[in-house]
Write an enzyme that holds these catalytic residues in place. Structure first.
Site, PDB file in Angstrom:
ATOM      1  N   HIS A 154    -106.431  24.424  40.305  1.00 26.93           N
ATOM      2  CA  HIS A 154    -107.365  23.302  40.461  1.00 26.93           C
ATOM      3  C   HIS A 154    -108.663  23.504  39.671  1.00 26.93           C
ATOM      4  O   HIS A 154    -109.764  23.460  40.225  1.00 26.93           O
ATOM      5  CB  HIS A 154    -107.678  23.055  41.943  1.00 26.93           C
ATOM      6  CG  HIS A 154    -106.507  22.602  42.749  1.00 26.93           C
ATOM      7  ND1 HIS A 154    -106.643  22.109  44.029  1.00 26.93           N
ATOM      8  CD2 HIS A 154    -105.181  22.559  42.464  1.00 26.93           C
ATOM      9  CE1 HIS A 154    -105.446  21.787  44.500  1.00 26.93           C
ATOM     10  NE2 HIS A 154    -104.536  22.060  43.562  1.00 26.93           N
ATOM     11  N   TYR A 257    -116.342  10.795  47.203  1.00 24.48           N
ATOM     12  CA  TYR A 257    -114.994  10.237  47.143  1.00 24.48           C
ATOM     13  C   TYR A 257    -114.052  10.817  48.191  1.00 24.48           C
ATOM     14  O   TYR A 257    -112.845  10.582  48.140  1.00 24.48           O
ATOM     15  CB  TYR A 257    -114.461  10.336  45.706  1.00 24.48           C
ATOM     16  CG  TYR A 257    -115.193   9.320  44.864  1.00 24.48           C
ATOM     17  CD1 TYR A 257    -114.709   8.041  44.689  1.00 24.48           C
ATOM     18  CD2 TYR A 257    -116.471   9.607  44.357  1.00 24.48           C
ATOM     19  CE1 TYR A 257    -115.432   7.077  44.009  1.00 24.48           C
ATOM     20  CE2 TYR A 257    -117.197   8.643  43.670  1.00 24.48           C
ATOM     21  CZ  TYR A 257    -116.671   7.384  43.506  1.00 24.48           C
ATOM     22  OH  TYR A 257    -117.402   6.404  42.854  1.00 24.48           O
ATOM     23  N   TYR A 268     -99.152  20.194  52.483  1.00 22.98           N
ATOM     24  CA  TYR A 268     -97.829  20.594  52.019  1.00 22.98           C
ATOM     25  C   TYR A 268     -96.939  21.040  53.175  1.00 22.98           C
ATOM     26  O   TYR A 268     -95.719  20.960  53.092  1.00 22.98           O
ATOM     27  CB  TYR A 268     -97.957  21.712  50.983  1.00 22.98           C
ATOM     28  CG  TYR A 268     -98.607  21.245  49.702  1.00 22.98           C
ATOM     29  CD1 TYR A 268     -97.952  20.351  48.858  1.00 22.98           C
ATOM     30  CD2 TYR A 268     -99.879  21.669  49.334  1.00 22.98           C
ATOM     31  CE1 TYR A 268     -98.542  19.906  47.688  1.00 22.98           C
ATOM     32  CE2 TYR A 268    -100.475  21.227  48.165  1.00 22.98           C
ATOM     33  CZ  TYR A 268     -99.802  20.348  47.348  1.00 22.98           C
ATOM     34  OH  TYR A 268    -100.389  19.892  46.186  1.00 22.98           O
TER      35      TYR A 268
END
Length: 376
Positions: A154, A257, A268
């Site tokens: 990431h 956001y 997951y």
């Protein structure tokens, strides 16, 4: 707060000389246009990004740490571009995005995002250099995301200049999701800088002691798409969700956001994340993909070869291995079409070329760059 929207269609190495592209092609019929896929070049190792030079050549980054030159006919120049920054090519890190300065023809400046190692792990960095005589000169690092992390994923790392000359940089949450809500941490944010790396006075958090002044917006997970609308000049961004909840946003100054407090995705493990899909003070995406397509690379088409596509937004998909075409009216997504699904290739980057073709960068250990041209 923007309205949430579901899509209308469900969810070789240095030294080897490669000949010009064979331009082998196959024909595709779509809602708006018929096109052929050409193999423009091949033999790249995990290419990440493509940039067009004014002389018709191209620069392409390879994640292991190499910068390559492509001739205008697709020939891959055997020699590597010297002078590239040191990178930490581990996990999802390496040599990543590349962008030319808006005044490149005069100043020859290019910008490269890459992962680096430090005493406390790895992080996202951006370096700039002059591209002279097919080499990088006067390399300097202009941004380092703080703090470092032991995680190897990431990194975000997309780059874009807006029409005011500001440089925008995406930084992922590094797989440590709560960091995206901490404005004293660069992770999980969109960065805005001057072209020399200095901080604009108009950034939203410059007057706060508890925030990083480089941050423009925050609450992002792993943004790997960033592009300007060719007519409005508005910046568009997309990011990976976990299991579902990939987002398309128009980031605005100082706004949150939501990740990981709100998301349309799930863990997951199958469990829930955060507090649901909406919360006051947090922005809704223009569109979310559930299940996840793993978006990477994004470009508006602004060429002449496909007049039916002009103004459409193209998004690469890593997990669902296709190219998404989005029709847009204003800031509303009105249709979605999925292209190249039959090829089963991970798409890392998408670029609208200056001659009006669409270029698609495949992510593989022996990868191609494809070129979409009108069907004959």
């Amino acid at each position: 707060m923007k309205k949430s929207f579901r899509p209308l269609i469900p969810a070789l190495l240095a030294g080897m000389v490669l000949a010009p592209a064979s331009l082998a092609q196959d024909r595709h019929s779509t809602q708006q246009a018929e096109f052929q896929v050409q193999t423009f070049t091949e033999g790249l190792e995990h290419p990440w990004a493509l940039a067009f030079l004014p002389d018709g050549r191209m620069l392409v980054t390879e994640r292991p740490g190499r910068l390559r030159i492509l001739e205008s006919d697709g020939t891959l120049v055997p020699d590597l571009v010297p002078g590239t920054p040191d990178v930490a090519a581990r996990g999802q890190g390496g040599l990543l995005d590349i962008a030319l300065h808006p005044d490149f023809e005069n100043n020859r400046l290019i910008y490269i995002s890459h992962s680096i190692s430090g005493g406390n792990g790895m992080t996202t960095a951006v370096s700039r250099a002059r591209f002279e005589d097919d080499r990088l000169e006067n390399l300097e690092r202009i941004f380092t995301a703080e703090p470092f992390s032991g995680a190897t994923r990431h990194f975000g790392s997309r780059l874009a200049f807006d029409r005011d000359g500001y440089l925008f940089i995406t930084v992922g949450d590094r797989g440590e999701k709560d960091r995206a809500q901490d404005i004293d941490d660069h992770a999980g944010s969109l960065i805005r800088l001057h072209d020399d790396g200095s901080i604009p006075e108009g950034n939203p958090f410059t007057d706060r002691d508890d925030a990083r002044p480089e941050i423009f917006s925050y609450g992002h997970r792993n943004p790997q798409g960033l592009t300007l609308h060719p007519e409005t000049g508005v910046l568009w961004e997309h990011e990976h969700g976990p299991r579902g909840g990939d987002e398309l946003n128009i980031p605005e100054k100082g706004l949150n956001y939501g990740w990981p407090v709100i998301t349309y995705g799930m863990a997951y493990s199958g469990g829930t994340i955060g507090e649901g899909t909406e919360k006051e003070g947090m922005e809704q995406p223009l569109l979310h993909w559930t299940p996840s397509i793993a978006p990477s690379g994004m470009a508006f088409y602004d060429g002449d070869h496909f007049p039916e596509w002009r103004g459409d937004l193209f998004v690469g998909a890593l997990a669902m291995t296709h190219l998404t075409r989005l029709e847009i009216e204003g800031e509303e997504i009105v249709d979605e079409e999925r292209l190249l699904e039959d090829r089963g290739q991970r798409i890392r980057d998408v670029r609208s070329g200056p001659e009006g073709y669409l270029y698609v960068v495949i992510d593989d250990s022996d990868a191609e760059i494809l070129r979409l041209v009108p069907a004959e």
